[in-house]
Design a protein around this motif. Structure first.
Motif: not given
Length: 230
Positions: A196-202
């Protein structure tokens, strides 16, 4: 597992206990009960090693306390979803529109609670998954206080959707398949983040995950609305 020495400072008894619980959550989740030493726990928490027997009676006591903490952290799910869920689903029966609304709300709450969005949110699913892989006393605590009840609630949900008995093997297996959809986002977190190209689960990301899981569950239960009814 090599422990890295870190500078220690003075903490209140409450702070010391909290730091040990969070270190236990992290280390037991990563390495399992047998793979963690009291020295590693103390150094990660930056407290004196003697604090572990003082507050918890030893490593096993800390490990059990961590499992209890994780179970306590699921009480929101318990209070809003699975405590009365079987009865609720029985009463709903074949009323698809009402069942759809309850399923949407319930599944979303489970996903949000399981994944969370705190700084150490990843450690909770990791601890649960580790207990799945290497069941110990912690698994017994989680199963008796959380997992069993969530599984029974999902089984009641499946039974209501398909007109099955809650004690049938088919209902239980389908419920387990639904439960796995949520757990997968905890186990495969690194895959999800990279894809997903996410850094973390926001909070925003977890809401997106919840939406996807809800749609999948509704589809699996035959509860998705037809295009003309939306």
């Amino acid at each position: 597992m090599a422990a890295t020495k870190k500078a220690k400072r003075e903490y209140s008894p409450e702070q010391t206990r909290e730091r040990l619980l969070l270190s236990g959550l992290k280390l037991f989740g990563r390495y399992g009960y047998k793979g963690v030493t009291t020295r590693a726990l103390a150094e990660d928490a930056k407290v004196n090693q003697a604090s572990i027997p003082y507050h918890f009676g030893g490593k096993e006591g800390l490990y059990r306390a961590v499992a209890e903490m994780v179970a306590d952290d699921m009480t929101v799910v318990k209070s809003v979803f699975y405590r009365h869920a079987p009865l609720i689903f029985r009463k709903i029966g074949g009323r698809k529109a009402l069942l759809r609304k309850v399923v949407q709300k319930s599944v979303r709450r489970i996903v949000r609670r399981f994944l969370g969005f705190r700084d150490n949110a990843a450690d909770r699913p990791a601890f649960i998954v580790r207990e799945y892989m290497e069941p110990g006393a912690g698994f017994d605590i989680l199963y008796d206080r959380v997992i069993k009840n969530v599984h029974m609630a999902l089984t009641a949900m499946v039974a209501a959707a398909f007109g099955l008995s809650e004690e049938s093997d088919e209902a239980k297996l389908r419920a387990h398949a639904l439960m796995g959809q949520v757990i997968a986002f905890g186990v495969a977190r690194p895959v999800v983040l990279r894809r997903m190209g996410w850094e973390s689960y926001t909070e925003e990301n977890v809401d997106a995950i919840a939406g996807a899981v809800v749609e999948m569950v509704l589809g699996a239960l035959g509860l998705k609305e037809r295009e003309g009814n939306r």
